[in-house]
Design a protein around this motif. Structure first.
Motif, PDB file in Angstrom:
ATOM      1  N   UNK A   1      11.514  -3.831  -2.203  1.00 13.91           N
ATOM      2  CA  UNK A   1      10.921  -4.923  -1.437  1.00 13.91           C
ATOM      3  C   UNK A   1       9.640  -4.425  -0.782  1.00 13.91           C
ATOM      4  N   UNK A   2       8.542  -5.125  -1.065  1.00 14.88           N
ATOM      5  CA  UNK A   2       7.239  -4.757  -0.514  1.00 14.88           C
ATOM      6  C   UNK A   2       6.774  -5.873   0.402  1.00 14.88           C
ATOM      7  N   UNK A   3       6.564  -5.559   1.655  1.00 12.62           N
ATOM      8  CA  UNK A   3       6.130  -6.569   2.623  1.00 12.62           C
ATOM      9  C   UNK A   3       4.632  -6.470   2.854  1.00 12.62           C
ATOM     10  N   UNK A   4       4.044  -7.589   3.298  1.00 15.15           N
ATOM     11  CA  UNK A   4       2.602  -7.634   3.524  1.00 15.15           C
ATOM     12  C   UNK A   4       2.205  -6.806   4.725  1.00 15.15           C
TER      13      UNK A   4
ATOM     14  N   UNK B   1       0.446   2.392  -4.237  1.00 16.09           N
ATOM     15  CA  UNK B   1      -0.346   1.183  -3.963  1.00 16.09           C
ATOM     16  C   UNK B   1       0.487  -0.066  -4.195  1.00 16.09           C
ATOM     17  N   UNK B   2       1.683  -0.070  -3.676  1.00 15.41           N
ATOM     18  CA  UNK B   2       2.597  -1.179  -3.924  1.00 15.41           C
ATOM     19  C   UNK B   2       2.084  -2.480  -3.325  1.00 15.41           C
ATOM     20  N   UNK B   3       2.369  -3.563  -4.032  1.00 18.36           N
ATOM     21  CA  UNK B   3       1.960  -4.902  -3.634  1.00 18.36           C
ATOM     22  C   UNK B   3       3.204  -5.769  -3.443  1.00 18.36           C
ATOM     23  N   UNK B   4       3.099  -6.815  -2.653  1.00 21.84           N
ATOM     24  CA  UNK B   4       4.254  -7.714  -2.498  1.00 21.84           C
ATOM     25  C   UNK B   4       4.784  -8.233  -3.822  1.00 21.84           C
TER      26      UNK B   4
ATOM     27  N   UNK C   1       0.799  -1.218   0.000  1.00 23.90           N
ATOM     28  CA  UNK C   1       0.000   0.000   0.000  1.00 23.90           C
ATOM     29  C   UNK C   1       0.830   1.264   0.000  1.00 23.90           C
ATOM     30  N   UNK C   2       2.118   1.125   0.253  1.00 22.20           N
ATOM     31  CA  UNK C   2       3.005   2.274   0.309  1.00 22.20           C
ATOM     32  C   UNK C   2       3.458   2.745  -1.063  1.00 22.20           C
TER      33      UNK C   2
ATOM     34  N   UNK D   1       0.780  -2.769 -13.748  1.00 24.59           N
ATOM     35  CA  UNK D   1       1.100  -1.561 -12.977  1.00 24.59           C
ATOM     36  C   UNK D   1       0.297  -0.354 -13.419  1.00 24.59           C
ATOM     37  N   UNK D   2      -0.480  -0.492 -14.467  1.00 26.01           N
ATOM     38  CA  UNK D   2      -1.228   0.651 -14.997  1.00 26.01           C
ATOM     39  C   UNK D   2      -2.181   1.177 -13.939  1.00 26.01           C
TER      40      UNK D   2
END
Length: 126
Positions: A123-126, A85-88, A15-16, A64-65
């Motif tokens: 790196x995207x964490x949950x 809205x980053x996802x893992x 989400x970041x 990613x759009x």
């Protein structure tokens, strides 16, 4: 000769947001195509977004759009990838690439890009 240096990677929660930068040395402001690619461990390198320096045409991968935005600041010879809205599943090494040719139809073909940066880890964490 063009050299590309990426920066801005890091670790964020899902989400970041992050903004990647790609600083280019050498003349890249006129009629170049610049793209961001990413590669996760065990996966193929995939195109994320692309921009044409003259005219500013952009194109995005479907995954990613609406969440990522590619942009350029020609005065600084710098290209950006704003990621929201980053996802893992966005976790990967991100690379900036450039070509002196235009080829929107095959923009995601990594072998068409002549110049590459060294990469920056996201790196995207949950």
């Amino acid at each position: 000769q063009v050299q590309l240096v990426e920066s801005g990677g890091g670790s964020v929660q899902a989400g970041g947001s992050l903004r990647l930068s790609c600083a280019a040395s050498g003349k890249i402001s006129y009629r170049h195509q610049v793209a961001w690619f990413r590669q996760a461990p065990g996966k193929e390198r995939e195109g994320v977004a692309c921009i044409q320096t003259t005219g500013g045409t952009t194109i995005y991968a479907a995954s990613v759009k609406g969440r990522f935005t590619i942009s350029q600041d020609i005065s600084k010879n710098t290209f950006y990838l704003q990621m929201t809205s980053l996802k893992p599943e966005d976790s990967a090494e991100y690379y900036c690439a450039a070509s002196p040719d235009y080829f929107l139809a095959t923009w995601g073909a990594s072998d068409k890009y002549v110049y590459w940066g060294q990469g920056t880890q996201v790196t995207v964490s949950k």
